[in-house]
Design an enzyme around this catalytic site. Structure first.
Site, mmCIF file in Angstrom:
data_model
loop_
_atom_site.group_PDB
_atom_site.id
_atom_site.type_symbol
_atom_site.label_atom_id
_atom_site.label_comp_id
_atom_site.label_asym_id
_atom_site.label_seq_id
_atom_site.Cartn_x
_atom_site.Cartn_y
_atom_site.Cartn_z
ATOM 1 N N GLU A 299 0.880 -1.174 0.000
ATOM 2 C CA GLU A 299 0.000 0.000 0.000
ATOM 3 C C GLU A 299 0.909 1.212 0.000
ATOM 4 O O GLU A 299 1.554 1.506 0.996
ATOM 5 C CB GLU A 299 -0.878 0.018 1.261
ATOM 6 C CG GLU A 299 -1.776 -1.193 1.434
ATOM 7 C CD GLU A 299 -2.909 -1.236 0.432
ATOM 8 O OE1 GLU A 299 -3.185 -0.207 -0.211
ATOM 9 O OE2 GLU A 299 -3.503 -2.318 0.278
ATOM 10 N N CYS B 69 -3.440 8.416 3.517
ATOM 11 C CA CYS B 69 -3.084 7.937 2.169
ATOM 12 C C CYS B 69 -4.242 8.113 1.212
ATOM 13 O O CYS B 69 -4.058 8.174 0.009
ATOM 14 C CB CYS B 69 -2.682 6.477 2.247
ATOM 15 S SG CYS B 69 -3.892 5.482 3.129
HETATM 16 P P1 NAP Z 1 8.241 5.107 4.567
HETATM 17 O O1 NAP Z 1 9.355 6.022 4.829
HETATM 18 O O2 NAP Z 1 8.282 4.288 3.331
HETATM 19 O O3 NAP Z 1 8.162 4.162 5.853
HETATM 20 C C1 NAP Z 1 7.194 3.161 5.981
HETATM 21 C C2 NAP Z 1 7.718 2.043 6.872
HETATM 22 O O4 NAP Z 1 8.829 1.409 6.231
HETATM 23 C C3 NAP Z 1 8.242 2.546 8.213
HETATM 24 O O5 NAP Z 1 7.932 1.590 9.197
HETATM 25 C C4 NAP Z 1 9.747 2.624 7.976
HETATM 26 O O6 NAP Z 1 10.482 2.523 9.145
HETATM 27 C C5 NAP Z 1 9.957 1.408 7.109
HETATM 28 N N1 NAP Z 1 11.164 1.429 6.319
HETATM 29 C C6 NAP Z 1 11.864 2.508 5.885
HETATM 30 N N2 NAP Z 1 12.922 2.100 5.149
HETATM 31 C C7 NAP Z 1 12.891 0.744 5.129
HETATM 32 C C8 NAP Z 1 13.709 -0.260 4.545
HETATM 33 N N3 NAP Z 1 14.777 0.057 3.827
HETATM 34 N N4 NAP Z 1 13.385 -1.562 4.737
HETATM 35 C C9 NAP Z 1 12.295 -1.900 5.440
HETATM 36 N N5 NAP Z 1 11.480 -0.983 6.035
HETATM 37 C C10 NAP Z 1 11.769 0.324 5.870
HETATM 38 O O7 NAP Z 1 6.847 5.844 4.542
HETATM 39 P P2 NAP Z 1 6.314 6.911 5.607
HETATM 40 O O8 NAP Z 1 6.936 8.200 5.258
HETATM 41 O O9 NAP Z 1 6.425 6.377 6.981
HETATM 42 O O10 NAP Z 1 4.753 6.917 5.285
HETATM 43 C C11 NAP Z 1 4.137 7.869 4.488
HETATM 44 C C12 NAP Z 1 3.767 7.267 3.154
HETATM 45 O O11 NAP Z 1 2.946 6.124 3.360
HETATM 46 C C13 NAP Z 1 2.940 8.199 2.307
HETATM 47 O O12 NAP Z 1 3.480 8.245 1.020
HETATM 48 C C14 NAP Z 1 1.557 7.572 2.268
HETATM 49 O O13 NAP Z 1 0.847 7.797 1.080
HETATM 50 C C15 NAP Z 1 1.851 6.134 2.454
HETATM 51 N N6 NAP Z 1 0.706 5.471 3.055
HETATM 52 C C16 NAP Z 1 -0.041 4.618 2.311
HETATM 53 C C17 NAP Z 1 -1.124 3.990 2.863
HETATM 54 C C18 NAP Z 1 -1.962 3.034 2.076
HETATM 55 O O14 NAP Z 1 -2.761 2.331 2.680
HETATM 56 N N7 NAP Z 1 -1.836 2.975 0.770
HETATM 57 C C19 NAP Z 1 -1.470 4.218 4.195
HETATM 58 C C20 NAP Z 1 -0.697 5.105 4.931
HETATM 59 C C21 NAP Z 1 0.399 5.725 4.346
HETATM 60 P P3 NAP Z 1 10.928 3.854 9.921
HETATM 61 O O15 NAP Z 1 9.704 4.545 10.361
HETATM 62 O O16 NAP Z 1 11.741 3.321 11.039
HETATM 63 O O17 NAP Z 1 11.729 4.647 8.914
#
Ligand code: NAP
Length: 531
Positions: free
Chosen positions: A266, A305
C-alpha cells in the site's frame, strides 16, 4: 574528582515483544517526540534482537496454536481484543495527542477505526463457523461420471505475517492487518513507523498482557527495520504500507525476489474528487464536493493515504469552486490539539513538516496559490517548535500541461484544483494519477445522473481500488471519501502499490494458500466434510 556524565535522556525505553518475551534493544535508542511541544516522550530500539529465533518461535508456537483453533474461536479472540482496546481507549487518546499531535476527532479515525475494524472481523469470522479450512468453489469432475475430481481449498499459510507500517495510522494500521491475519490463523510481527510507534507498542502490550492470544501470536519490533526481511522464510507474508521508494526496495529484497515471500504493498496515491459535468455553483452536488474536499484536506492534517489531492471541476466552475473551498478552509483553526479552539493539530514531526513545505514549494512553482491559511497565527503553539501547517489550496487552469500535480503527493493539508472540459477529459485527467486508492464523484439525484455516475465509476474502477459516489440522497449516510471501511476494498493499482486489503472476507485470501485436492469422490467428500 570523578565526573559522572548522566545519559542525555531518561525517557522510557519501549520494549520489543518477540520470541515469547519482552526485550530491550541494546543500541542507541531513537527518541520519539511530541510534535507540538517538541518534548521527548519515549525511546525505541531494536538493536540486538534475535530476529531469526524470534520469527521461528512466532511460526512454530504462535502459528501452531492459532491454526488449532476454528475460525469462530479466532473470531472470539478478535472480539476480546476489541474489548481490551475499548477499556484502555483513554490512554490511547492521550498517546495520540502527545505523539501524533492530533485533535480528538482525528485520533478517533485511527483508534476507534481500529476497534470498529476488529469488531467487523469478529462478526464476519463468527459466521465462518467451527471449521479450520475453507472451500473454494465446488468440486469439479476430472473424469467421466465424476469418480475422480478436483476440490479447491483455502488453508492458512504456515508462516508468519510481517507488517511494516507507516507513521500515520499507528492504531488502525496494525489492526486492519492483524484482524484478518489472526482470523486466518496466522501469527503477526508488526514494525510500526518509528516516529509514532508508541501507540502501536502500547496496544500490543495491553493485548499481550491481557493473555487473550496464544503465546507467540502477536509480536512487535520497534525501531530500525534492519534484518527483518532477511529473517523471512518462503511461507511468510509481508504487508507493507509506506512510500513508493521504500516499497521498491522491498520488492527487490531476496526474500521477495528469490524466496517468493508473498507481499502486499500500500503505497502513496494522488487521489481525486470529481464534480460531474453540468453542476452549477450552489447546487447540492457542488456543496457536497466543497465540504468533502475541505474535510479531507484537514482531517489528520492531510496525512491520510486516501486524502483528496486533486479536485476536478467543470472549467466554468473553477473560480466558484476555488472561492467556496477557500472559504471553508479559512474556518480551520490550527495549533495545539489540547486547546478546544483548535480544529487541526500538527503533522507527526518536524521532518514531515519540512517534507510538506518542500513539496508545497515545488508545486507552487507550477500552480497558483488559491488559498493560503498560513497567514493566521497558530493557537497555543510555537511555530519555531510545532510541526503545524495550515491548509493550502493550489490550482492551475492548465490541467493537461502541468504533469507534476498529477504525480506529486504532498503528505499534508495541500490539494490542487483543476478544470476539465467534458466527461472524457475529466476521466483522462484522473487517470494521470497512474493508479490511486480512491476517487470520489459528486452528482445529483435522479435516473439520468445515476446512469452517468455508474458509467463513470465503472470506467474509473480500472485505475482505483475504490470509487466513492456521493449524491444528495446519501449525503448524510455516506462513509466519507477517505474513510476506509473494513467491508470495502482498500488498495489501488499502479503507483498506489497494487495491493488489496480489507473488503470483508476477501482480506483472508492474502493469509491463505489456495490448493486443489484431486482424488476420488470419497476423498473429496472427506475434504468437504472437514471444511
Ligand atoms: P516510509 O518512509 O516508506 O516508511 C514506511 C515504513 O517502512 C516505516 O515503518 C519505515 O520505518 C519502514 N522502512 C523505511 N525504510 C525501510 C527499509 N529500507 N526496509 C524496510 N522498512 C523500511 O513511509 P512513511 O513516510 O512512513 O509513510 C508515508 C507514506 O505512506 C505516504 O506516502 C503515504 O501515502 C503512504 N501510506 C499509504 C497507505 C496506504 O494504505 N496505501 C497508508 C498510509 C500511508 P521507519 O519509520 O523506522 O523509517
Amino acid at each position: 574528582m570523578t565526573i559522572i556524565t548522566l545519559p542525555p535522556s531518561c525517557t522510557e525505553l519501549l520494549l520489543n515483544h518477540l520470541g515469547g518475551r519482552w526485550t530491550a534493544g541494546t543500541g542507541d535508542a531513537t527518541p520519539l517526540f511530541d510534535p507540538v511541544l517538541g518534548t521527548e516522550l519515549v525511546r525505541v530500539d531494536a538493536t540486538g534482537l534475535d530476529l531469526s529465533g524470534g520469527f521461528e518461535h512466532t511460526r512454530r508456537v504462535g502459528g501452531t496454536a492459532l491454526r488449532a483453533l476454528t475460525y469462530r474461536a479466532r473470531a472470539g479472540l478478535l472480539g476480546a481484543i476489541g474489548k481490551v482496546l475499548q477499556a484502555n481507549r483513554d490512554a490511547y487518546y492521550e498517546i495520540a495527542t502527545a505523539n501524533s499531535g492530533t485533535v480528538k476527532n482525528d485520533s478517533a479515525v485511527d483508534i476507534d477505526g481500529a476497534i470498529y475494524t476488529l469488531g467487523t472481523y469478529a462478526r464476519l469470522g463468527d459466521a465462518l463457523g467451527d471449521r479450520r479450512t475453507l472451500l473454494d468453489g465446488d468440486a469439479t469432475p476430472l473424469a467421466k461420471g465424476g469418480a475422480f475430481g478436483s476440490q479447491h481449498v483455502q488453508v492458512p499459510v504456515q508462516g508468519l505475517a510481517l507488517f511494516i507500517n507507516a507513521f500515520n495510522f499507528p492504531a488502525w494500521g496494525l489492526w486492519e492487518k492483524a484482524a484478518p491475519a489472526l482470523l486466518s490463523g496466522v501469527p503477526v510481527v508488526v514494525k510500526p513507523g518509528t516516529s509514532t510507534a508508541w501507540l502501536t507498542q502500547r496496544m500490543v502490550r495491553d493485548v499481550v498482557e491481557a493473555g487473550i492470544l496464544p503465546p507467540g501470536a502477536l509480536n512487535i519490533v520497534c525501531g530500525s527495520s534492519a534484518g527483518l526481511l532477511d529473517a523471512l522464510r518462503p511461507f511468510d507474508v509481508l504487508s507493507f504500507t509506506g512510500s513508493a521508494d521504500t516499497a521498491a526496495l522491498l520488492r527487490r529484497h531476496p526474500a521477495v525476489a528469490e524466496r517468493s515471500v508473498r507481499v502486499n504493498i500500500e503505497a502513496d496515491s494522488v487521489n481525486s474528487a470529481v464534480l460531474m459535468p453540468g453542476a452549477v455553483p450552489g447546487s447540492a452536488a457542488f456543496d457536497l464536493l466543497v465540504k468533502e474536499v475541505a474535510r479531507e484536506m484537514t482531517v489528520k492534517s492531510g496525512q491520510k493515504c486516501t486524502a483528496i489531492r486533486r479536485i476536478f471541476v467543470p472549467e466554468a466552475l473553477y473560480d466558484a469552486a476555488a472561492e467556496a473551498i477557500g472559504a471553508r478552509l479559512a474556518k480551520t483553526t490550527v495549533g495545539n490539539p489540547r486547546n478546544e479552539a483548535v480544529r487541526m493539530g500538527s503533522l507527526v514531526s518536524r521532518a514531515q513538516l519540512r517534507s510538506v513545505q518542500d513539496g508545497l514549494a515545488t508545486l507552487q512553482q507550477h500552480a497558483q496559490t488559491l488559498f493560503d491559511g498560513r497567514g493566521a497565527a497558530l493557537i497555543d503553539a510555537d511555530p519555531a517548535i510545532a510541526a503545524c501547517i495550515a491548509p493550502v489550496l493550489l490550482g492551475t487552469r492548465d490541467a493537461d500541461g502541468t504533469d507534476i500535480v498529477h504525480t506529486t503527493e504532498v503528505f499534508g493539508p495541500v490539494a490542487t484544483l483543476l478544470p476539465y472540459r467534458d466527461a472524457a477529459h475529466a476521466r483522462a485527467l484522473v487517470a494521470r494519477g497512474e493508479g490511486s486508492l480512491v476517487c470520489s464523484l459528486y452528482g445529483e439525484d435522479g435516473a439520468d445522473s445515476a446512469h452517468a455516475l455508474a458509467d463513470t465509476a465503472l470506467d474509473l474502477a480500472a485505475s482505483h481500488g475504490r470509487v466513492h459516489v456521493i449524491t444528495p440522497e446519501v449525503a448524510t449516510l455516506q462513509s466519507g471519501h477517505g474513510n476506509v471501511m473494513p467491508q470495502s476494498l482498500h488498495g489501488g493499482p499502479g503507483r498506489a502499490g497494487g495491493g488489496e486489503e480489507l473488503g470483508g472476507l476477501r482480506a483472508l485470501n492474502f493469509y491463505h494458500r489456495r490448493a486443489a485436492v484431486q482424488g476420488s469422490a470419497a476423498v473429496l467428500g472427506g475434504v468437504q466434510a472437514s471444511a
